[in-house]
Motif scaffolding. Sequence first.
Motif: not given
Length: 321
Positions: A152, A157, A161
């Motif tokens: 992630g 993100l 995520a």
Amino acid sequence: MTVHTVPVIDLTPGPAATADLVGQACADVGYFQITGHGIPRPLLAELFAVTRRFFALPPEVKQQVAQPAADQVRGWSGAGSEGITYSLDEESPADLKEKFDIGTVDPRPGPPTGPHHAPNLWPAGLPRFRETWEAAHREFSRVDTAVQRCAGLALGLGPDALTAHFTQPVSMLRALYYPDQPEPPLPGQLRAGVHSDYGAFTLAVAEDRPGALQVLDRGGEWTDVPVIPGAVLVMLGDLLTEWTDDRWPATLHRVVNPRRDQAMDADRLAFAFYSHPDPEASLHVLPGLPGGDQPPPPGTPTAGEHLRDKYVRQTSFGPHR
Ligand SMILES: O=C(O)CCC(=O)C(=O)O
Ligand SMILES: [Fe+2]
């Protein structure tokens, strides 16, 4: 000659410090090995030992925990019951393997809903089998979460995520047993045919034996995966192809046959932990990546639908059987 180096990533420093390495390996190589994962070596040794005892049982005993249905991937099935290349809609002879699977060991409360929550099947009369498998499932699950956090972050993100899709995951732990080969395989027949795994990440450990795992590297060459004592292999599954819109495509891999002169001393035991999210998770591109903030196109499957479709295909043989 091409020299292949499998990235070996030590997870000890934590996700923030290792995310870049994980991201590079996912983008450029498609597989990597991890150390510093914290899975106790004695647990893995016991997992191999109890599972070898299981596969050594007579078929009629293993049959008592036979897989109940194509889309209910629990328990044992014998050689010839899966042709995993069928998951790619390609015909091939059946795989020369036996397998045993469990699903989640911490099922969600309430009655089981559908095949992804089917109860596990446990062989009778094998001391410590169930405890060891349950402990291993929990350990692999913990490591999977750590890898997902790195992923992630590497995608830009944030650490949650991917883990956001794993609130009640339906990940599976599978043992694969590849017996000796007294008879030569059929043309095109492998221990496990070419495929990509169906989930997010696959974590794998195996005995160092002849007739082993190969991955298709990004240069299009089949590459042997070395067994590094204590390390866990990580491969990318179909969900990552979809969630990253092909930035991190799934790793194609296969298990080849031993050479004929080794075929009578070549049995091999391996384990794969397939990280499978909440069945209702969408296969749409992750929010925050290009295209991910638009609504999913109509007909975008859920993870549960994708997995079920693959489970059914891998046991649906065509004329080659
Ligand atoms: O035997 C192995 O090392 C991996 C097998 C595999 O790829 C699978 O069953 O998904
Ligand atoms: Fe696989």
